[in-house]
Design a protein around this motif. Sequence first.
Motif, mmCIF file in Angstrom:
data_model
loop_
_atom_site.group_PDB
_atom_site.id
_atom_site.type_symbol
_atom_site.label_atom_id
_atom_site.label_comp_id
_atom_site.label_asym_id
_atom_site.label_seq_id
_atom_site.Cartn_x
_atom_site.Cartn_y
_atom_site.Cartn_z
ATOM 1 N N ASN A 287 113.400 8.123 149.804
ATOM 2 C CA ASN A 287 113.429 6.714 150.214
ATOM 3 C C ASN A 287 114.056 6.635 151.597
ATOM 4 N N THR A 288 113.538 5.709 152.417
ATOM 5 C CA THR A 288 114.105 5.575 153.753
ATOM 6 C C THR A 288 114.379 4.114 154.065
ATOM 7 N N GLY A 289 115.393 3.878 154.892
ATOM 8 C CA GLY A 289 115.678 2.547 155.420
ATOM 9 C C GLY A 289 115.674 2.645 156.935
ATOM 10 N N ASP A 290 116.211 1.616 157.602
ATOM 11 C CA ASP A 290 116.225 1.634 159.065
ATOM 12 C C ASP A 290 116.957 2.854 159.610
ATOM 13 N N ASP A 291 118.137 3.127 159.025
ATOM 14 C CA ASP A 291 118.941 4.222 159.578
ATOM 15 C C ASP A 291 119.448 5.152 158.486
ATOM 16 N N TRP A 292 118.748 5.215 157.388
ATOM 17 C CA TRP A 292 119.156 6.148 156.330
ATOM 18 C C TRP A 292 117.941 6.753 155.628
ATOM 19 N N VAL A 293 118.196 7.896 154.982
ATOM 20 C CA VAL A 293 117.189 8.571 154.160
ATOM 21 C C VAL A 293 117.897 9.056 152.902
ATOM 22 N N GLU A 294 117.209 8.912 151.771
ATOM 23 C CA GLU A 294 117.804 9.355 150.512
ATOM 24 C C GLU A 294 116.815 10.261 149.785
ATOM 25 N N VAL A 295 117.316 11.372 149.257
ATOM 26 C CA VAL A 295 116.472 12.211 148.405
ATOM 27 C C VAL A 295 117.022 12.167 146.989
ATOM 28 N N ASP A 296 116.121 11.958 146.042
ATOM 29 C CA ASP A 296 116.512 11.923 144.633
ATOM 30 C C ASP A 296 115.785 13.048 143.928
ATOM 31 N N MET A 297 116.559 13.975 143.409
ATOM 32 C CA MET A 297 115.983 15.169 142.776
ATOM 33 C C MET A 297 116.572 15.336 141.383
ATOM 34 N N ARG A 298 117.192 14.246 140.893
ATOM 35 C CA ARG A 298 117.913 14.385 139.626
ATOM 36 C C ARG A 298 116.980 14.817 138.506
ATOM 37 N N GLY A 299 117.431 15.835 137.782
ATOM 38 C CA GLY A 299 116.685 16.298 136.615
ATOM 39 C C GLY A 299 115.501 17.175 136.956
ATOM 40 N N LYS A 300 115.350 17.563 138.224
ATOM 41 C CA LYS A 300 114.168 18.360 138.588
ATOM 42 C C LYS A 300 114.557 19.670 139.260
ATOM 43 N N VAL A 301 113.703 20.677 139.068
ATOM 44 C CA VAL A 301 113.849 21.943 139.795
ATOM 45 C C VAL A 301 112.861 21.877 140.958
#
Length: 431
Positions: A287-301
């Motif tokens: 997910n991205t916003g104006d000045d941020w990026v988030e990675v969600d990898m919970r529960g995954k290899v």
Amino acid sequence: MGCVAGSAAGLILDALLINGGKRLEGEVRISGAKNAALPILAATLLADEPVRLANIPRLNDVTTSIELLGRMGVRVTVDETMSIEVDSTTITEFEAPYDLVKTMRASILVLGPMLARHGKADVSLPGGCAIGSRPVNIHVEGLRAMGADVEIDNGYIRARATRLRGARLVLETVTVTGTENLVMAATLADGQTVIENAAREPEVVDLIDCLNSMGARITGAGTDTLVIDGVERLHGTDYRVLPDRIEAGTYLVAGVITGGLVRVRDVRPEHLEAILAKLREAGATVNTGDDWVEVDMRGKVPKAVSLRTAPYPAFPTDMQAQFSALNAVADGTGTITETIFENRFMHVLEMQRMGADFRLEGNTVISQGVKQLTGAPVMATDLRASASLVLAGLVADGETRVQRIYHIDRGYERIEEKLGLIGADIRRVSD
Ligand code: EPU
């Protein structure tokens, strides 16, 4: 980039101790970009008034640049927030000596500005490096085409010119610091310079934005053709350095490799596209916003990815070692091909010692992901290789001791603090 022993002898013995297996969750503030700060610090040599810079990262390479400017007689004032004021009107020496250039290759960036503004520059040849031969012929040939008299003598580039003149330069290879040196030289040249096959990296664009704010006349930033109309003088400015996309990418890989949820803040998501595409391929929700990026990898290899490094906007060479760490523990087979530097694989042998299943074929690393790496004492003499060993340590079973971390301190601001804040078990110790 630095290649030989670090300048701060005491820190050479520092190591990072990592106990792997912690899932990382949280937010990391990204610092200013090393590879923009270094050319911009060199660009201050072009101004006939003080230049004020903000968002300068606290890094060994920045300290080395400040030391280099200081030895030339340039006045540099640094406050506690790392805002820097540089007054280059006090310059007395026109030399970048071997002892500094050998610790930081980017010292070559003072060549163009010194020559353009003062008509002379003696810069030690950087020589080879842990990641390849890294010649500077394009810097030298470009300056010659602009009328400079350049000799290589006793390991030094000795350049002289009364006033550089505009020229049409077609660079034989895309080079980041080569483009930067020649753009800076052209700002004060007599007439117009056109640089074709120029580097398009965001850090080059940031330098150009800074130069234009000093009164330079440069168009085409971010494309492969730059047009520079020489001006008589450059004045002072206030400039804020852009965020470090490689630091941001490294923390995002840390989030993905540990099956976590990591957000990087104060970034420009548009500069991370090639990296984010590969993280999505690895299975992350991005997910991205104006000045941020988030990675969600919970529960995954992670799934193994295949990639090829190339100049911007393609996948950056400065991120391939970190993706090798990801592939080491990913599901499946991946291939990582390095096309910029001939020998940027120091991390491969070290990760094999941690149990990675890697095969090196020419300039390609073929990986077969393993379920678990094991902690080990490791070290590397290249910045990004060292960072990738930290990433491997974050997922390894037991303790990983990453030695010679002065390389990491060249390019990552307080890495152990930033990783610690998002849940890593990591600390700095004297080796
Ligand atoms: N090249 C030549 N002749 C030249 C200059 C370059 O043949 O005169 C070749 C190099 O040997 C290489 C290719 O051109 O094969 C590209 O090298 P480039 O000149 O772009 O590298 P650089 O300017 O020395 C910068 C970064 C590096 C980054 C590379 C590639 C700075 C201070 N350094 O180096 O950053 O890997 O571009 O993107 O901007 C790092 O931060 O860890 C790092 C090594």
